[in-house]
Design a protein around this motif. Structure first.
Motif, short mmCIF file in Angstrom:
data_model
loop_
_atom_site.label_atom_id
_atom_site.label_comp_id
_atom_site.label_asym_id
_atom_site.label_seq_id
_atom_site.Cartn_x
_atom_site.Cartn_y
_atom_site.Cartn_z
N ASP A 191 63.54 13.51 -19.81
CA ASP A 191 62.24 14.16 -19.75
C ASP A 191 62.31 15.61 -19.28
O ASP A 191 61.50 16.43 -19.69
CB ASP A 191 61.30 13.38 -18.84
CG ASP A 191 60.88 12.05 -19.46
OD1 ASP A 191 60.87 11.95 -20.71
OD2 ASP A 191 60.58 11.10 -18.71
N LYS A 192 63.27 15.94 -18.44
CA LYS A 192 63.32 17.28 -17.85
C LYS A 192 64.21 18.25 -18.61
O LYS A 192 64.04 19.46 -18.51
CB LYS A 192 63.77 17.20 -16.40
CG LYS A 192 62.77 16.51 -15.51
CD LYS A 192 63.20 16.56 -14.06
CE LYS A 192 62.16 15.88 -13.20
NZ LYS A 192 62.48 15.95 -11.79
N TYR A 193 65.21 17.76 -19.34
CA TYR A 193 66.14 18.66 -20.03
C TYR A 193 66.74 17.95 -21.24
O TYR A 193 66.74 16.72 -21.32
CB TYR A 193 67.26 19.10 -19.08
CG TYR A 193 67.99 17.96 -18.41
CD1 TYR A 193 69.08 17.36 -19.02
CD2 TYR A 193 67.57 17.47 -17.17
CE1 TYR A 193 69.75 16.31 -18.41
CE2 TYR A 193 68.22 16.42 -16.57
CZ TYR A 193 69.31 15.84 -17.20
OH TYR A 193 69.95 14.79 -16.61
N PRO A 194 67.23 18.72 -22.22
CA PRO A 194 67.85 18.11 -23.39
C PRO A 194 69.06 17.26 -22.99
O PRO A 194 69.73 17.55 -22.01
CB PRO A 194 68.32 19.31 -24.22
CG PRO A 194 67.42 20.41 -23.81
CD PRO A 194 67.16 20.18 -22.34
N ASN A 195 69.30 16.23 -23.77
CA ASN A 195 70.46 15.38 -23.54
C ASN A 195 71.53 15.74 -24.56
O ASN A 195 71.27 15.82 -25.75
CB ASN A 195 70.09 13.90 -23.67
CG ASN A 195 71.26 12.99 -23.35
OD1 ASN A 195 72.04 13.27 -22.44
ND2 ASN A 195 71.40 11.92 -24.09
N ALA A 196 72.75 15.96 -24.09
CA ALA A 196 73.90 16.19 -24.97
C ALA A 196 74.90 15.08 -24.69
O ALA A 196 75.31 14.87 -23.56
CB ALA A 196 74.53 17.54 -24.68
#
Length: 121
Positions: A14-19
């Motif tokens: 929810d807070k940052y893109p997932n890589a």
């Protein structure tokens, strides 16, 4: 032969893109990025490799070294040269894309598409 489903078990934050690394070898790295609407991967570059981006799902704004954003979606392939700055912004839907890179000289290097506070808004 190894087979990987590019859209199976995709995780979002929810807070940052997932890589997520899908494949890592001495020669190649494949990462899958999952962005919620409005999430951003700030401008950065991969100094030792061209960056090939294949959009799998959703729409996003992608900018290269000239800083000009271009809207891209499923089936689009973007090619950034080694060292070329680039950034990504998800539009109003989830955005999933795969990134293909040559492996960094130091496989433990965080300079290679680090996701976290350094590149993400």
């Amino acid at each position: 032969m190894k087979s990987i489903s590019m859209l199976e078990k995709v995780e979002f934050h929810d807070k940052y893109p997932n890589a997520e690394p899908l494949f890592v070898s001495e020669e190649t790295r494949v990462l899958r990025f999952a962005l919620r609407p409005g999430q951003v991967v700030r401008e950065h570059n991969a100094p030792h490799s061209p960056v090939l981006v294949a959009v799998l799902q959703g729409q996003g704004m992608f900018a290269g070294g000239d800083g000009v954003e271009q809207q891209c979606g499923p089936n689009d392939l973007l090619i950034f040269q080694a060292g070329e700055d680039h950034s990504i912004r998800a539009l109003n839907e989830d955005l999933i894309f795969a990134v293909f890179l040559r492996e960094a000289p130091d496989a433990r290097s965080t300079a290679y598409h680090q996701v976290g506070e350094k590149y993400v808004e």
